[in-house]
Write an enzyme that holds these catalytic residues in place. Structure first.
Site, mmCIF file in Angstrom:
data_model
loop_
_atom_site.group_PDB
_atom_site.id
_atom_site.type_symbol
_atom_site.label_atom_id
_atom_site.label_comp_id
_atom_site.label_asym_id
_atom_site.label_seq_id
_atom_site.Cartn_x
_atom_site.Cartn_y
_atom_site.Cartn_z
ATOM 1 N N ASP A 177 0.826 -1.408 -0.038
ATOM 2 C CA ASP A 177 0.204 0.107 0.197
ATOM 3 C C ASP A 177 0.954 1.263 0.143
ATOM 4 O O ASP A 177 2.240 1.139 0.262
ATOM 5 C CB ASP A 177 -0.946 -0.082 1.416
ATOM 6 C CG ASP A 177 -1.722 1.230 1.469
ATOM 7 O OD1 ASP A 177 -2.129 1.665 0.489
ATOM 8 O OD2 ASP A 177 -2.026 1.548 2.566
ATOM 9 N N ASN B 132 -5.383 2.849 -2.818
ATOM 10 C CA ASN B 132 -6.529 3.621 -2.918
ATOM 11 C C ASN B 132 -6.156 5.086 -2.909
ATOM 12 O O ASN B 132 -5.726 5.770 -1.866
ATOM 13 C CB ASN B 132 -7.585 3.467 -1.709
ATOM 14 C CG ASN B 132 -8.280 2.200 -1.708
ATOM 15 O OD1 ASN B 132 -8.045 1.372 -2.588
ATOM 16 N ND2 ASN B 132 -9.326 2.105 -0.756
ATOM 17 N N LYS C 246 -9.721 -0.963 -2.401
ATOM 18 C CA LYS C 246 -9.653 -2.024 -1.492
ATOM 19 C C LYS C 246 -10.689 -1.535 -0.382
ATOM 20 O O LYS C 246 -10.992 -0.016 -0.431
ATOM 21 C CB LYS C 246 -8.499 -1.885 -0.829
ATOM 22 C CG LYS C 246 -7.261 -2.220 -1.732
ATOM 23 C CD LYS C 246 -5.937 -1.918 -1.054
ATOM 24 C CE LYS C 246 -5.548 -0.396 -1.041
ATOM 25 N NZ LYS C 246 -4.252 -0.325 -0.153
ATOM 26 N N ASP D 220 -2.024 -0.824 5.888
ATOM 27 C CA ASP D 220 -2.247 -0.140 7.256
ATOM 28 C C ASP D 220 -3.528 -0.428 7.838
ATOM 29 O O ASP D 220 -4.122 -0.269 8.938
ATOM 30 C CB ASP D 220 -1.981 1.379 7.365
ATOM 31 C CG ASP D 220 -2.565 2.268 6.584
ATOM 32 O OD1 ASP D 220 -2.872 1.871 5.516
ATOM 33 O OD2 ASP D 220 -2.962 3.191 7.017
#
Length: 196
Positions: A6, A108, A141, A166
């Site tokens: 991420d 994202n 996500k 996270d």
């Protein structure tokens, strides 16, 4: 192996309080009120899937929070989310690639942020084989289809992938597909994972 990272609070530290701080200063609205009103609701998610323009997103979010900002003022605050790069993670990504692994970013994100972070943190793209960004894919996500898309494009099975994120919901969604997933709760998680 396929290593999936991420972006926010994994490779780059982010802090939404900084965004609200800028908007508070620019709008004259107390920070406590903005903190109550700001949510990552439907319009936020639509923006991350590329379904609404930056301008419409800014307008709708300002409406939700009851503040009047120009698009430029909104964008200034929105970009303040980025704090600093985590160089130790960049180093690990380079090392994994030098060992022959595939290293990708799955984030994202949104157009407005993509006008900012690639210029300020070019090290991210340099350390990755590919960037999978929610607004390009029209998915975000923790939707299962975004993980499946990455596996399909990379030609890997879930068992060949390790994912670092996270957000607990994103980690759980990856695990449900059989991907080994690690929740990054602070900046020590990834270095200590690879130290083992």
């Amino acid at each position: 192996m396929l290593y999936i990272f991420d972006l926010g609070n994994v490779i780059v530290d982010i802090d939404f309080k900084r965004v609200l701080g800028v908007w508070s200063n620019l709008s004259g609205t107390p920070l406590a009120i903005l903190s109550e009103r700001f949510s990552m609701g439907e319009v936020f998610q639509q923006h991350e899937r590329g379904e609404v323009s930056d301008e419409d997103f800014a307008e709708k979010l300002c409406e939700e929070m009851g503040i009047a900002l120009s698009f430029e003022q909104f964008a200034t605050g929105w970009q303040a989310v980025f704090v600093a790069l985590r160089p130790e993670v960049i180093a690990i990504m380079h090392r994994l690639r030098s060992e022959g692994h595939r290293v990708v970013v799955l984030s994202n994100t949104n157009r407005l942020h993509c006008n900012y972070w690639p210029q300020h943190y070019p090290q991210v793209a340099e350390a990755a084989d590919h960037m999978y960004l929610s607004q390009d894919l029209g998915m975000r996500k923790p939707d299962a289809n975004i993980y499946q898309h990455v596996l399909n494009v990379e030609g890997m099975t879930a068992g060949q992938a390790i994912f670092f994120d996270d957000v607990a919901a994103n980690v759980a969604a990856a695990e449900a597909l059989g991907i080994k997933a690690v929740q990054v709760t602070d900046r020590h998680v990834i270095p200590s994972y690879f130290a083992q």
